[in-house]
Design a protein around this motif. Structure first.
Motif, PDB file in Angstrom:
ATOM      1  N   ASN A 495      29.000  48.046  29.235  1.00 46.36           N
ATOM      2  CA  ASN A 495      29.287  49.477  29.324  1.00 46.36           C
ATOM      3  C   ASN A 495      29.828  49.880  30.695  1.00 46.36           C
ATOM      4  N   SER A 496      30.202  48.898  31.507  1.00 50.35           N
ATOM      5  CA  SER A 496      30.640  49.198  32.871  1.00 50.35           C
ATOM      6  C   SER A 496      31.844  50.128  32.887  1.00 50.35           C
ATOM      7  N   LEU A 497      32.807  49.896  31.996  1.00 52.53           N
ATOM      8  CA  LEU A 497      34.023  50.699  31.959  1.00 52.53           C
ATOM      9  C   LEU A 497      33.699  52.154  31.649  1.00 52.53           C
ATOM     10  N   MET A 498      32.884  52.367  30.624  1.00 53.88           N
ATOM     11  CA  MET A 498      32.517  53.726  30.261  1.00 53.88           C
ATOM     12  C   MET A 498      31.692  54.382  31.364  1.00 53.88           C
ATOM     13  N   LEU A 499      30.884  53.601  32.039  1.00 49.51           N
ATOM     14  CA  LEU A 499      30.073  54.144  33.120  1.00 49.51           C
ATOM     15  C   LEU A 499      30.960  54.696  34.235  1.00 49.51           C
ATOM     16  N   ILE A 500      31.997  53.931  34.619  1.00 49.08           N
ATOM     17  CA  ILE A 500      32.884  54.382  35.691  1.00 49.08           C
ATOM     18  C   ILE A 500      33.689  55.595  35.243  1.00 49.08           C
ATOM     19  N   PHE A 501      34.164  55.571  33.997  1.00 46.95           N
ATOM     20  CA  PHE A 501      34.875  56.745  33.480  1.00 46.95           C
ATOM     21  C   PHE A 501      33.975  57.980  33.509  1.00 46.95           C
ATOM     22  N   GLY A 502      32.710  57.783  33.198  1.00 47.73           N
ATOM     23  CA  GLY A 502      31.773  58.898  33.239  1.00 47.73           C
ATOM     24  C   GLY A 502      31.622  59.464  34.644  1.00 47.73           C
ATOM     25  N   ARG A 503      31.610  58.593  35.645  1.00 44.04           N
ATOM     26  CA  ARG A 503      31.523  59.041  37.040  1.00 44.04           C
ATOM     27  C   ARG A 503      32.791  59.792  37.459  1.00 44.04           C
ATOM     28  N   ILE A 504      33.937  59.316  36.983  1.00 44.79           N
ATOM     29  CA  ILE A 504      35.204  59.989  37.310  1.00 44.79           C
ATOM     30  C   ILE A 504      35.240  61.376  36.676  1.00 44.79           C
ATOM     31  N   PHE A 835      42.190  58.096  40.316  1.00 46.64           N
ATOM     32  CA  PHE A 835      41.083  57.157  40.366  1.00 46.64           C
ATOM     33  C   PHE A 835      41.182  56.102  39.263  1.00 46.64           C
ATOM     34  N   THR A 836      41.644  56.510  38.107  1.00 43.00           N
ATOM     35  CA  THR A 836      41.781  55.544  37.009  1.00 43.00           C
ATOM     36  C   THR A 836      42.796  54.464  37.359  1.00 43.00           C
ATOM     37  N   GLU A 837      43.941  54.889  37.873  1.00 42.64           N
ATOM     38  CA  GLU A 837      44.953  53.909  38.263  1.00 42.64           C
ATOM     39  C   GLU A 837      44.515  53.096  39.475  1.00 42.64           C
ATOM     40  N   GLY A 838      43.943  53.788  40.452  1.00 43.45           N
ATOM     41  CA  GLY A 838      43.534  53.099  41.669  1.00 43.45           C
ATOM     42  C   GLY A 838      42.457  52.053  41.431  1.00 43.45           C
ATOM     43  N   LEU A 839      41.571  52.278  40.466  1.00 42.69           N
ATOM     44  CA  LEU A 839      40.495  51.335  40.173  1.00 42.69           C
ATOM     45  C   LEU A 839      40.905  50.283  39.152  1.00 42.69           C
ATOM     46  N   GLY A 840      42.120  50.385  38.644  1.00 44.88           N
ATOM     47  CA  GLY A 840      42.581  49.396  37.679  1.00 44.88           C
ATOM     48  C   GLY A 840      41.862  49.466  36.355  1.00 44.88           C
ATOM     49  N   LEU A 841      41.642  50.691  35.871  1.00 41.37           N
ATOM     50  CA  LEU A 841      40.885  50.874  34.632  1.00 41.37           C
ATOM     51  C   LEU A 841      41.780  51.055  33.419  1.00 41.37           C
ATOM     52  N   GLU A 844      44.766  45.583  29.924  1.00 36.80           N
ATOM     53  CA  GLU A 844      43.910  44.518  29.414  1.00 36.80           C
ATOM     54  C   GLU A 844      42.817  44.116  30.398  1.00 36.80           C
ATOM     55  N   GLU A 845      43.049  44.311  31.675  1.00 40.46           N
ATOM     56  CA  GLU A 845      42.090  43.881  32.689  1.00 40.46           C
ATOM     57  C   GLU A 845      41.056  44.954  33.016  1.00 40.46           C
ATOM     58  N   ALA A 846      41.089  46.077  32.295  1.00 43.04           N
ATOM     59  CA  ALA A 846      40.215  47.197  32.632  1.00 43.04           C
ATOM     60  C   ALA A 846      38.742  46.804  32.589  1.00 43.04           C
ATOM     61  N   SER A 847      38.321  46.127  31.516  1.00 45.97           N
ATOM     62  CA  SER A 847      36.915  45.758  31.375  1.00 45.97           C
ATOM     63  C   SER A 847      36.479  44.796  32.475  1.00 45.97           C
ATOM     64  N   ALA A 848      37.288  43.790  32.730  1.00 46.55           N
ATOM     65  CA  ALA A 848      36.954  42.812  33.772  1.00 46.55           C
ATOM     66  C   ALA A 848      36.920  43.478  35.149  1.00 46.55           C
ATOM     67  N   ASN A 849      37.880  44.384  35.386  1.00 49.05           N
ATOM     68  CA  ASN A 849      37.910  45.074  36.678  1.00 49.05           C
ATOM     69  C   ASN A 849      36.666  45.940  36.868  1.00 49.05           C
ATOM     70  N   SER A 850      36.241  46.604  35.812  1.00 46.94           N
ATOM     71  CA  SER A 850      35.070  47.480  35.925  1.00 46.94           C
ATOM     72  C   SER A 850      33.821  46.675  36.245  1.00 46.94           C
ATOM     73  N   LYS A 851      33.653  45.512  35.631  1.00 49.89           N
ATOM     74  CA  LYS A 851      32.494  44.667  35.929  1.00 49.89           C
ATOM     75  C   LYS A 851      32.545  44.153  37.358  1.00 49.89           C
ATOM     76  N   ALA A 852      33.738  43.776  37.792  1.00 53.77           N
ATOM     77  CA  ALA A 852      33.872  43.287  39.170  1.00 53.77           C
ATOM     78  C   ALA A 852      33.546  44.385  40.176  1.00 53.77           C
ATOM     79  N   LEU A 853      33.943  45.621  39.847  1.00 56.27           N
ATOM     80  CA  LEU A 853      33.663  46.739  40.755  1.00 56.27           C
ATOM     81  C   LEU A 853      32.173  47.024  40.881  1.00 56.27           C
ATOM     82  N   LEU A 854      31.417  46.732  39.838  1.00 57.89           N
ATOM     83  CA  LEU A 854      29.984  47.018  39.847  1.00 57.89           C
ATOM     84  C   LEU A 854      29.140  45.827  40.252  1.00 57.89           C
ATOM     85  N   THR A 855      29.775  44.735  40.622  1.00 58.71           N
ATOM     86  CA  THR A 855      29.025  43.561  41.067  1.00 58.71           C
ATOM     87  C   THR A 855      28.260  43.899  42.340  1.00 58.71           C
ATOM     88  N   GLU A 856      26.977  43.594  42.334  1.00 53.14           N
ATOM     89  CA  GLU A 856      26.141  43.926  43.481  1.00 53.14           C
ATOM     90  C   GLU A 856      26.345  42.922  44.607  1.00 53.14           C
TER      91      GLU A 856
END
Length: 929
Positions: A495-504, A835-841, A844-856
């Motif tokens: 749910n990382s992608l939806m989580l970031i969209f929710g923050r935006i 923010f959507t474009e800048g974060l790469g959301l 096809e790479e949107a899901s992978a990018n969102s997980k990488a962004l949330l990596t602790e």
């Protein structure tokens, strides 16, 4: 109540067991039938406890109130002989099993709960749990005493028995269950040999040589079901602790395959350990039938000198380790003193005195057989009666097996206790100590079993008293940990992608509320409106002025009358602290209006340019330069030139206005980004969002700057208005003002000329001169002044002022409308896309990018792991506390009574009541056990 350090509640002293120093009390002697005599006490299978315990077998010491067997264990049969011989009461035969059975199930539950809590690791999170700490100088018989108390055999080699803290918990299980012992290595400190010499600080009680604090780690070492196997297990467990650079598995294997006494492992046994002492713990959990319910820590014996100069640091290490353990206020100290040495030389006693721990210390005198008949009993008599080296809980005397008996591994605990009883019943001993205090109380302080009984009682009452505070600490800390974990964002998942969209989306909505000035979100808008007012006044203050007095070139400045200048128009001065607005209308006397600015209000920097002031001759020159073939008309370029010069400095307040607006936007955007993404501060997402936010606001401001500069360019390069009626009204108003001021200036000059020519004479009185001039000015007529040669120039300037009045309002409105309608709208509406474009959301790479962004990162992973571990520990502790409440409602009621009593007590104020009422509560609480 324990509300102050000076008046503390002592559950041990208030215990019915407590009495010290040894004083006769005939009321404590309770007989039973005709068998009572005056010198010998015989109990049904057990030694007598403290003498006050004899008063009521159903009330005092009724810790096993739920066990009928318990009360029977304390029914007394006294056999008294004649006391004329002055002999002490005899010690009954020690029965280990019966003496341990007297400890009721209530004590077992209390000791069990503390043992279980300690095993959860809760002491890492809350203050230390109640415990007994056994201390003493090296070679004072401390390890032999531990063997007697715990009924286990400790390994003996290398000149010492204890090289690290042994945390021993003993509980009694059902009679049909087998004896069992588990050994666990608990690591609290890491080993760094380089610190032995470089970090020594004898003045610090924290110094532990090469050992530095470490996150607690537990390593299960071995579980055994035979007492004879435990000695070998303890040896290898200590060996593993003293060699932290070696994996514990090696010693676990050796423990399974070898006995440390075997020749086959002699090289390993004699091999020098990495450390001689370790602060890391070997935890020993023992349960079995007929065992005392005890929990204590056996520390390495205190040393005063090291074997060699290179090991001098060990003196401080062992001393500071002892201080670290006895410092907590929930600690009961058991001090061993060898009767073969001078008590004044005891380093352990000296430390206890320095730390002011005499009130929570019980003394144990060891090796009494070594001094019997030597004439060296005088100091021990004084110690037992409290005359020297007093301890509030007094002293016990215990005799343990001799060295040869200890080395005989077939020598049993039962044999040791029998021989101990036999020793204290010797005529020689009774003659030596028979005259000290009350015979019954004296007997209560002889023997290991009596010490076990007293320690169990002391520990249980201490635990009972501390349980409310333990429960409160666990609950409070658990709530704090859960709140801290809640503030941490969840680790990345599907749910990382939806989580970031929710923050935006949250950021988008918040920004729109602020820029729109929605209810509850008016701060940004109100501050910007204040700044727009400052901008408006700054532009208005640049309104062009006219100097109406004609300065003749031929007139000498020394003889020229003072020049009447046009009153200064509105001026705005800026500073970082205040904004001062001076308003001077030409037709009025100067009136200064000042408004102090709030310290946090954004402001313009000091203005570099003032309003343009035209002279009559300057306007005439411009008109003459553009005149066409002597035609008496004003070229339109004159108006254009004067208007251009009047508005050319509008760029300065405009630039300041935009800069201040940009600062407001930057602050707003920073705050809202922190609010939307602050929980992800330790992830790549937060860093990326900050960069995007900075770039986003810079782009917005630059785009807005271009739009505003276009408006400024139009106003400064092209004069235009369509509202001729407003222009005519403004022109008429300005012309009337200029003509009035021009006539006044000409009249003054006329009077000055008359005075200079001698046509008008004034009296020499200064006060009358001014009044005469005013009177003369009123008499000057238009005919005397004649036609004004600069009327055309005045009319031109009136048109310029009229245009400025219309144009500057239009300019202010357009600038503010552009900011509100463009910049503010872009700020809220464009954030999603940026923010959507800048974060790469996208893509096809949107899901992978969102997980990488949330990596602790490692720091946050450690924090989450630490908090999660603490939460697990605290939940486990809370569950065990709850299970105790469910298992024993009477005990829960006692704890609740203590909780009510301790409502206003500070956590750090430990631990015992002094008042009679508090002692009554303590006794009543003990009954519920």
């Amino acid at each position: 109540m324990r509300s102050t350090r000076g008046s503390t509640f002592d559950p041990i002293r208030s215990s019915p067991f407590y009495q010290h120093p040894l004083t006769p009390n005939s009321q404590d002697v309770v007989g039973s039938g005709d068998t009572a005599r005056t010198s010998d006490i015989v109990m049904n299978g057990t030694n007598v406890g403290y003498n006050t315990a004899m008063q009521d077998s159903h009330q005092v010491l009724s810790l096993g109130i739920d066990s009928p067997e318990y009360a029977k264990g304390f029914s007394l049969e006294y056999e008294r002989e004649s006391t004329t011989n002055g002999h002490a009461a005899s010690v009954p035969p020690a029965s280990s099993s019966r003496s341990l059975e007297q400890l009721g199930r209530g004590i077992k539950q209390l000791v069990d709960i503390v043992t279980e809590l300690r095993q959860t690791g809760v002491e890492e999170v809350i203050k230390p749990l109640p415990k007994i700490v056994v201390v003493g100088d090296q070679s004072t018989g401390k390890s032999s005493l531990i063997e007697g108390l715990s009924e286990l055999k400790v390994p003996r080699s290398e000149g010492k028995c204890t090289s690290c803290p042994l945390e021993i918990s003993i509980t009694q299980n059902e009679k049909d269950e087998v004896w069992k012992c588990s050994v666990v290595l608990v690591k609290h400190f890491a080993y760094d040999p380089g610190l032995m010499k470089t970090s020594r600080s004898s003045s610090s009680n924290e110094y532990l040589g090469p050992w530095t604090p470490w996150n607690a780690e537990e390593t299960p070492f071995k579980t055994v079901n035979r007492k004879d196997d435990l000695e070998n297990v303890l040896y290898w467990a200590q060996k593993a602790t003293l060699n932290p650079m070696v994996e514990p598995e090696k010693y676990i294997t050796l423990c399974d395959t070898c006995n440390y006494r075997d020749e086959a492992v002699k090289d390993i046994v004699t091999h020098t350990n990495a450390a001689k002492f370790s602060p890391n713990v070997v935890r020993v959990n023992i349960c079995g039938p007929n065992l005392p319910n005890l929990s204590f820590v056996d520390l390495p014996g205190v040393i005063s000198t090291a074997d060699n100069g290179e090991e001098d640091y060990l003196v401080d290490v062992v001393k500071n380790l002892m201080i670290r353990y006895i410092r907590p206020k929930s600690t009961l100290i058991l001090l061993t003193l060898s009767m073969t040495a001078d008590a004044a030389t005891s380093t352990a006693y000296s430390i206890i005195r320095q730390q002011k721990k005499e009130d929570v210390t019980i003394g144990v005198l060891t090796k009494p057989d070594r001094v019997l008949g030597t004439g060296a009993l005088k100091q021990w008599e004084e110690i037992m009666t409290g005359q020297k080296f007093p301890l509030r809980r007094g002293y016990f005397i215990c005799k343990q097996p001799s060295q040869s008996e200890l080395l005989d591994r077939s020598y049993t605990h039962e044999q040791a206790r029998f021989k101990e009883t036999e020793f204290f019943n010797k005529q020689e001993w009774r003659q030596a100590f028979g005259h000290i205090g009350d015979p019954i109380d004296q007997v209560a302080r002889y023997g290991t079993v009596n010490l076990q009984t007293a320690l169990s009682q002391h520990l249980s009452e201490l635990i009972l008293y501390e349980l409310p505070y333990i429960t409160e600490q666990v609950a409070t800390r658990l709530q704090t940990v859960e709140e801290e974990l809640e503030r941490l964002p969840k680790p990345p998942d599907e749910n990382s992608l939806m989580l970031i969209f929710g923050r935006i989306d949250f950021l988008h909505n918040q920004l729109n509320k602020h820029v729109d000035g929605s209810r509850g979100y008016t701060h940004f808008r109100s501050r910007w409106l204040k700044i727009s007012k400052v901008f408006q006044k700054a532009v208005t203050a640049l309104r062009p002025g006219l100097i109406v007095r004609d300065i003749q070139p031929h007139r000498s400045p020394a003889k020229r009358a003072p020049e009447q200048q046009t009153p200064t128009p509105k001026r705005v001065r800026y500073s970082s602290e205040r904004i001062e607005i001076d308003i001077e209308e030409e037709e009025q006397s100067p009136v200064r209006m000042r408004r102090a600015v709030e310290p946090d209000e954004l402001s313009f920097p000091p203005a570099r340019h003032q309003a343009k002031k035209f002279t009559i001759r300057e306007i005439k020159r411009i008109i003459d330069e553009t005149a066409m073939n002597g035609l008496n008309i004003v070229d339109p370029m004159v108006y254009h030139t004067l208007i251009t010069e009047s508005v050319q400095h509008w760029d300065e307040p405009l630039t300041h206005f935009l800069s201040v607006t940009a600062e407001l936007i930057k602050k707003l955007l920073t705050e809202q980004v922190d609010q939307a993404f602050g929980n992800y501060r330790l992830t790549p997402l937060f860093d990326k969002v900050k960069l995007i936010s900075e770039e986003y606001q810079n782009n917005l401001i630059e785009e807005q700057r271009e739009d505003l500069m276009k408006l400024y360019y139009l106003e400064s390069h092209q004069a235009w208005f369509s509202n001729e009626k407003d222009h005519a009204n403004e022109c008429q108003k300005s012309l009337a003002q200029f003509l009035e001021m021009r006539r006044n200036a000409r009249a003054e000059q006329f009077i000055d000329d008359q005075i200079r020519k001698g046509e008008l004479r004034l009296k020499n009185d200064q006060q009358q001169i001014e009044s005469q001039k005013v009177a003369a000015l009123k008499k000057v007529s238009d005919e005397q002044l004649g036609d004004d040669p600069y009327l055309k120039q005045i009319e031109v300037m009136a048109h310029v002022r009229a245009y400025y009045a219309i144009a500057h309002k239009r300019f202010i409105d357009n600038i503010c409308m552009s900011i509100m309608g463009t910049l503010f709208v872009r700020l809220g509406e464009g954030v999603r896309e940026a923010f959507t474009e800048g974060l790469g959301l996208l893509g096809e790479e949107a899901s992978a990018n969102s997980k990488a962004l949330l990596t602790e990162n490692s720091e946050r992973e450690k924090l989450r792991a630490k908090l999660s571990r603490q939460k697990g520990i605290l939940e486990s502790a809370q569950e065990k506390l709850g299970s105790l409440r469910d298992a024993n409602p009477a005990l829960a009621l006692a704890v609740d009574e203590r909780q009510v009593e301790a409502i206003s007590v500070k956590e750090e104020d430990f631990f015992l009541p002094e008042s009679p009422s508090e002692r009554t509560v303590a006794r009543r609480s003990a009954r519920y056990l």
